[in-house]
Design a protein around this motif. Sequence first.
Motif, mmCIF file in Angstrom:
data_model
loop_
_atom_site.group_PDB
_atom_site.id
_atom_site.type_symbol
_atom_site.label_atom_id
_atom_site.label_comp_id
_atom_site.label_asym_id
_atom_site.label_seq_id
_atom_site.Cartn_x
_atom_site.Cartn_y
_atom_site.Cartn_z
ATOM 1 N N TYR A 77 -7.082 13.771 -2.700
ATOM 2 C CA TYR A 77 -5.757 13.892 -2.066
ATOM 3 C C TYR A 77 -5.255 15.331 -2.008
ATOM 4 C CZ TYR A 77 -5.846 8.855 -2.655
ATOM 5 O OH TYR A 77 -6.209 7.528 -2.608
ATOM 6 N N GLU A 80 -1.534 16.633 -2.858
ATOM 7 C CA GLU A 80 -0.473 15.650 -2.658
ATOM 8 C C GLU A 80 0.098 15.079 -3.956
ATOM 9 O OE1 GLU A 80 -1.780 12.616 -0.046
ATOM 10 O OE2 GLU A 80 -2.280 13.989 1.600
ATOM 11 N N GLN A 219 4.900 12.125 -2.644
ATOM 12 C CA GLN A 219 4.216 11.329 -1.627
ATOM 13 C C GLN A 219 3.090 10.527 -2.280
ATOM 14 O OE1 GLN A 219 2.237 13.978 1.226
ATOM 15 N NE2 GLN A 219 2.561 15.689 -0.170
ATOM 16 N N LEU A 220 2.960 9.270 -1.876
ATOM 17 C CA LEU A 220 1.886 8.393 -2.343
ATOM 18 C C LEU A 220 1.351 7.646 -1.135
ATOM 19 C CD1 LEU A 220 3.352 6.847 -5.628
ATOM 20 C CD2 LEU A 220 1.454 8.451 -5.464
ATOM 21 N N LYS A 221 0.132 7.970 -0.731
ATOM 22 C CA LYS A 221 -0.449 7.370 0.463
ATOM 23 C C LYS A 221 -1.526 6.375 0.063
ATOM 24 C CE LYS A 221 0.478 11.502 3.236
ATOM 25 N NZ LYS A 221 -0.104 12.608 4.036
ATOM 26 N N GLY A 222 -1.137 5.109 -0.048
ATOM 27 C CA GLY A 222 -2.098 4.062 -0.345
ATOM 28 C C GLY A 222 -2.164 3.716 -1.818
ATOM 29 N N ALA A 225 -3.923 6.273 -4.189
ATOM 30 C CA ALA A 225 -3.078 7.366 -4.667
ATOM 31 C C ALA A 225 -2.154 6.881 -5.781
ATOM 32 C CB ALA A 225 -2.262 7.947 -3.514
ATOM 33 N N THR A 226 -1.648 5.652 -5.641
ATOM 34 C CA THR A 226 -0.773 5.098 -6.675
ATOM 35 C C THR A 226 -1.536 4.931 -7.983
ATOM 36 O OG1 THR A 226 0.445 3.894 -4.963
ATOM 37 C CG2 THR A 226 0.802 3.223 -7.251
#
Length: 545
Positions: A77, A80, A219-222, A225-226
């Motif tokens: 990532y 991010e 930001q957390l995309k998907g 990422a979480t």
Amino acid sequence: MAAGGPNSGQPQFFSRAGDESFSHAPLIENTETDQIVVPDKKSWKNLFAYMGPGFLVSIAYIDPGNFETDLQSGAQYKYELLWIILLASCAALVIQSLAANLGVVTGKHLAEHCKAEYPKVQNFILWILAEIAIVACDIPEVIGTAFALNMLFSIPIWCGVLLTGLSTLLLLALQQYGIRKLEFLIAFLVLTIAICFFLELGYAQPDVGEIFYGLFVPQLKGSGATGLAISLLGAMVMPHNLFLHSALVLSRKIPRSIPGIKEACRFYMIESGFALLVAFFINVAVISVSGAVCNSPDLNKEDQMSCSDLDLNEASFLLRNVLGKWSSKLFAIALLASGQSSTITGTYAGQYVMQGFLDLKLMPWIRNFLTRSLAIVPSLIVAIIGGPSGAGKLIIISSMILSFELPFALIPLLKFTSSKTKMGPHVNSLAITILTWIIGFLIMAINIYYLITRFVHVLIHSDLQLAAVIFIGLLGFSGMALYLAGIAYLVLRKTKEITHLLALTTEESERLSIEPSKTSAYNLPSEETVSMQLPQRIRTTNDVN
């Protein structure tokens, strides 16, 4: 009899020799108990007497678990998830300061408070959860050490896992030559790899604007990422560190006056802040190098393969520009030092947890053997079946376990330090109370969100029959309900146990010096607790000045 000078205007330590009711009091002049004596006068030089606990605790923030999660977050990532590091570091400073304050003010560490506060069943459950957290913290140290041995001597990962037990016991044996010398050596080796990553930043040339954007724009995309965000949180704010820090501060004999305790709390916060700032820069450097190198358009196919599934065993190529052919060897040495130093702090945390919850003390090598054995079993199975890739994934899973376990150490800490019956005039201010509870609820919210969404995703996309899916779903959601019920119990339960403060007025100290038998001994650090401190010689005023 007051241990301080007769002309001192501040309350001093009390010697209780000859009084049978104080058989467990630690503040007697006992040459076998190693404590650092803080001078009873205001001076910035006193800061040097408080240096130590924060740095020992901060070792856990640059352990193999942190390296693994940092490398993967940067590779997958880019920048991010840097905001997680910033948020976790700020939260860690506040939380670790509260842990230190609890020990300084009350003379009892967090595990001892839990035993005094909660009923037997709940206390036993909290102890089990604390032990699971320590084992989960030890798994990255085991695998990191195994990776280091593989890079240095080409030893198979599964063999390295078995050898980690012997390596740690050997390191514990070396403590007889002085824990300070040993920790300075380990810190030097870890800082060596940090310097290498900082130098690599010059070659990688990451975009400064993107780094700052990643630091300050959440930001957390998907779900991936979480999951990594939770791993980063678990690797940064560890449950066992709260038990450890609240106990390590008892290695200092501080003036038992209200100003003296305030000074101790302030200096411990400064020391922790500096130590965590160093750890923060190291973690940012690792993520930035990983993100810049693995997302470079000029990356060759071999390095692209390494970045696609980056773990500690493949990460040395990131330092090739700085170290050349020596990159793998020096990275392995630093990784070995990081794992072993973190193991030492984990062993001491286990001692305090066991002594506090169960009033049971084991020899350090026995305690380490038990914890390490529990950590070796899953590490060995995964290393044999899944190889280096599987071992790397186990590090991420163990970090996630630490994040899920955090509320069961954090909530008692927040409740105790916000309780006037325990902290008296040193209770958390309203602003600190609100801030810490916001931090706690944010951590719990992201954990619960990921747990529910991930579990539902697995159930929906599984190939199991409908009956099996329903059965597993019922078990899973029952477990989540139990998890939430445990958190709710800790949050809503009122603090009942009253802790008599050690901060005494001058009038009280004079009375107690004449009538020491009227003072309760339970509010003082037990001799067993103090004797478990890291070995150090007793310092005097002349040493500090």
